[in-house]
Design a protein around this motif. Sequence first.
Motif, PDB file in Angstrom:
ATOM      1  N   PRO A  91      -2.326  23.742 -77.552  1.00 61.98           N
ATOM      2  CA  PRO A  91      -2.796  22.944 -76.292  1.00 61.98           C
ATOM      3  C   PRO A  91      -2.317  23.850 -75.194  1.00 61.98           C
ATOM      4  O   PRO A  91      -1.052  24.865 -75.144  1.00 61.98           O
ATOM      5  CB  PRO A  91      -1.926  21.835 -76.053  1.00 61.98           C
ATOM      6  N   ASN A  92      -2.906  23.809 -74.016  1.00 59.95           N
ATOM      7  CA  ASN A  92      -2.913  24.659 -72.804  1.00 59.95           C
ATOM      8  C   ASN A  92      -1.182  24.301 -72.450  1.00 59.95           C
ATOM      9  O   ASN A  92      -0.820  23.082 -71.999  1.00 59.95           O
ATOM     10  CB  ASN A  92      -3.498  24.296 -71.686  1.00 59.95           C
ATOM     11  N   PRO A  93      -0.264  25.193 -72.258  1.00 61.11           N
ATOM     12  CA  PRO A  93       1.082  25.021 -71.934  1.00 61.11           C
ATOM     13  C   PRO A  93       1.050  24.181 -70.565  1.00 61.11           C
ATOM     14  O   PRO A  93       2.075  23.674 -70.192  1.00 61.11           O
ATOM     15  CB  PRO A  93       1.936  26.431 -72.208  1.00 61.11           C
ATOM     16  N   LEU A  94       0.322  24.706 -69.633  1.00 61.51           N
ATOM     17  CA  LEU A  94       0.606  24.133 -68.340  1.00 61.51           C
ATOM     18  C   LEU A  94       0.105  22.538 -68.291  1.00 61.51           C
ATOM     19  O   LEU A  94       0.798  21.740 -67.474  1.00 61.51           O
ATOM     20  CB  LEU A  94      -0.291  24.794 -67.241  1.00 61.51           C
ATOM     21  N   MET A  95      -0.594  22.306 -69.037  1.00 62.43           N
ATOM     22  CA  MET A  95      -1.074  20.548 -69.544  1.00 62.43           C
ATOM     23  C   MET A  95       0.127  20.042 -69.868  1.00 62.43           C
ATOM     24  O   MET A  95       0.303  18.686 -69.483  1.00 62.43           O
ATOM     25  CB  MET A  95      -2.227  20.627 -69.942  1.00 62.43           C
ATOM     26  N   VAL A  96       0.703  20.827 -71.069  1.00 62.90           N
ATOM     27  CA  VAL A  96       1.883  20.030 -71.562  1.00 62.90           C
ATOM     28  C   VAL A  96       3.121  19.745 -70.485  1.00 62.90           C
ATOM     29  O   VAL A  96       3.858  18.781 -70.340  1.00 62.90           O
ATOM     30  CB  VAL A  96       2.672  20.850 -72.785  1.00 62.90           C
ATOM     31  N   LEU A  97       3.335  20.844 -69.644  1.00 61.10           N
ATOM     32  CA  LEU A  97       4.116  20.791 -68.410  1.00 61.10           C
ATOM     33  C   LEU A  97       3.905  19.436 -67.702  1.00 61.10           C
ATOM     34  O   LEU A  97       4.675  18.744 -66.957  1.00 61.10           O
ATOM     35  CB  LEU A  97       4.542  22.153 -67.767  1.00 61.10           C
TER      36      LEU A  97
END
Length: 229
Positions: free
Chosen positions: A113-119
């Motif tokens: 998944p998009n790491p920025l969305m995880v954050l």
Amino acid sequence: MTAPTAVMIFAAGFGTRMGALTADRPKPMIPVAGRPLIDHALDLVSDISPQRVVINTHYKAEVLTTHLEGRDVLISHEEDEILDTGGGLKQARALLDATCSYTLNPDVAWRGPNPLMVLRDAWRPEHMDALLLCVPTARAVGRLGAGDFTASNAGHITRGGDLVYTGAQIIKLDQLDRVTEKFFSLNALWDLLIPDAGVSAVEYPGHWCDVGRPEGITLAENMIAHTDV
């Protein structure tokens, strides 16, 4: 939860570990899977539609700025000396024009998944000064050595352990005022925040690859292609 509206991409480094590959270009311009690293990073950023994207430059800055012409990004150029991650973020603070910001290293690759969305989904500003995206060493492709951190059940980190910092985080920008030096690493700021449980970690559920050395290019391309992981 209030998601950050700004992103800082760190692109000022010399890329010395890349050897001859950075003789004529900054490291974010090295291609992986047919495209420069900086373009992979900007793809991740576009998915979250921030109000501002700031990219710092120093080494071979003209190559990167030419490549970025026409894109909706702001450049924070470090003219005389490189400021390191903390100093670079502090210089870019006015351009970011936000209370908190994502920061992203472009010299990595992701599968998942998009790491920025995880954050974004894990960010709780009422309880956190910084949130680091980490991955266990077992899913850190190309990682040399041990991990960086251990996280408690509450998510607060301490130094040493199995978690590798991926180069992506959210941080409150007013915390930069705690460091008075002009040139400093974000590690110095984290060390001030960790004793007060100000730094938390969220685990990235996919695979991550360090592209800081020439061999990392092939490792990243194999990882993205789902081979040899």
